[in-house]
Scaffold this motif. Sequence first.
Motif, PDB file in Angstrom:
ATOM      1  N   ALA A   1       0.899  -1.326   0.093  1.00 28.58           N
ATOM      2  CA  ALA A   1      -0.030   0.066   0.117  1.00 28.58           C
ATOM      3  C   ALA A   1       0.958   1.191  -0.244  1.00 28.58           C
ATOM      4  O   ALA A   1       0.428   2.165  -0.785  1.00 28.58           O
ATOM      5  CB  ALA A   1      -0.845   0.166   1.178  1.00 28.58           C
ATOM      6  N   GLU A   2       2.141   1.225   0.917  1.00 25.68           N
ATOM      7  CA  GLU A   2       2.764   2.498   0.678  1.00 25.68           C
ATOM      8  C   GLU A   2       3.434   2.517  -0.810  1.00 25.68           C
ATOM      9  O   GLU A   2       3.562   3.880  -0.985  1.00 25.68           O
ATOM     10  CB  GLU A   2       4.088   2.027   1.620  1.00 25.68           C
TER      11      GLU A   2
ATOM     12  N   ARG B   1       3.434   6.082  -5.730  1.00 24.51           N
ATOM     13  CA  ARG B   1       3.707   6.022  -7.156  1.00 24.51           C
ATOM     14  C   ARG B   1       2.479   6.548  -7.775  1.00 24.51           C
ATOM     15  O   ARG B   1       2.503   7.240  -8.784  1.00 24.51           O
ATOM     16  CB  ARG B   1       3.818   4.588  -7.663  1.00 24.51           C
ATOM     17  N   ALA B   2       1.278   6.567  -7.120  1.00 16.93           N
ATOM     18  CA  ALA B   2       0.061   6.963  -7.875  1.00 16.93           C
ATOM     19  C   ALA B   2      -0.487   8.232  -7.219  1.00 16.93           C
ATOM     20  O   ALA B   2      -1.629   8.973  -7.809  1.00 16.93           O
ATOM     21  CB  ALA B   2      -1.159   5.679  -7.456  1.00 16.93           C
ATOM     22  N   TRP B   3      -0.050   8.783  -6.025  1.00 19.65           N
ATOM     23  CA  TRP B   3      -0.528  10.055  -5.373  1.00 19.65           C
ATOM     24  C   TRP B   3       0.635  10.949  -5.273  1.00 19.65           C
ATOM     25  O   TRP B   3       1.776  10.496  -5.355  1.00 19.65           O
ATOM     26  CB  TRP B   3      -1.153   9.421  -3.863  1.00 19.65           C
ATOM     27  N   ASP B   4       0.296  12.091  -5.136  1.00 21.89           N
ATOM     28  CA  ASP B   4       1.409  13.353  -4.813  1.00 21.89           C
ATOM     29  C   ASP B   4       1.617  13.261  -3.450  1.00 21.89           C
ATOM     30  O   ASP B   4       1.120  12.670  -2.475  1.00 21.89           O
ATOM     31  CB  ASP B   4       0.949  14.591  -5.476  1.00 21.89           C
TER      32      ASP B   4
ATOM     33  N   ALA C   1      -0.784  13.711  -0.191  1.00 21.63           N
ATOM     34  CA  ALA C   1      -1.596  12.347   0.195  1.00 21.63           C
ATOM     35  C   ALA C   1      -1.138  11.867   1.557  1.00 21.63           C
ATOM     36  O   ALA C   1       0.140  11.841   2.095  1.00 21.63           O
ATOM     37  CB  ALA C   1      -1.424  11.069  -0.669  1.00 21.63           C
ATOM     38  N   ASP C   2      -2.297  11.568   2.493  1.00 18.15           N
ATOM     39  CA  ASP C   2      -2.060  11.739   3.821  1.00 18.15           C
ATOM     40  C   ASP C   2      -1.658   9.979   3.945  1.00 18.15           C
ATOM     41  O   ASP C   2      -2.610   9.120   3.763  1.00 18.15           O
ATOM     42  CB  ASP C   2      -3.352  11.660   4.699  1.00 18.15           C
ATOM     43  N   PRO C   3      -0.673   9.553   4.414  1.00 17.56           N
ATOM     44  CA  PRO C   3      -0.230   8.185   4.475  1.00 17.56           C
ATOM     45  C   PRO C   3      -1.199   7.367   5.646  1.00 17.56           C
ATOM     46  O   PRO C   3      -1.127   6.325   5.588  1.00 17.56           O
ATOM     47  CB  PRO C   3       1.274   8.172   5.019  1.00 17.56           C
TER      48      PRO C   3
END
Length: 221
Positions: A171-172, A177-180, A183-185
Amino acid sequence: MRVLIVEDHEELARTVAAGLRREGMAVDVALDGAAALERTAANHYDVVVLDRDLPGVHGDEVCASLARAGHPARVLMLTAAGTIDDRVTGLALGADDYLPKPFAFAELVARIRALARRSQPALPPVLVHEGLRLDPAARIATRDGRRLALSPKEFAVLELLLSARGAVVSAEQLLERAWDEFADPFTQTVKVTVSRLRRKLGDPPLIETVQQAGYRIRAGA
């Protein structure tokens, strides 16, 4: 695909970033060379679109620093100067491609996609798994001939999973790779996106959850 735009003209940078996001890319923006070096030290990027004529830390130094550090990102250098000597100098510093200003947005997108392919293990232009077919360039995904109405993030996640060729993607890694960078981890963003993607893909299930590890495309689905 994650891209960093390094451009001191803020309006141009924001416009280009918005256009690339519409193309399904995760995009961050740096308005000067120092900020670019901070972001590339902290994040993985597939492509850095780098204006050569930056204030402060010059684009040449940013490019050379990335090359010295062995950063995996491919560098597409932009400049208003379009002489052969300018292009040769930029490429010698470690740039992978060169695009003079002004440029056509469609060409910028094509060059970014080409560079991103070079930064990854060789993949076919169209990703196919059982009845699933995904064309990253055309932004079209189908399953058993049925067109899938995927959001940009759903498309990006599916592309990353198919590109992994059955390997587990955490998920990390998907978030990276898909969010900027905004994005809140600690949110359930990836889990929710994968859940929606599963529903749109239909049966039999294609995406498998690997407990405590991540997700992968199910073998022999």
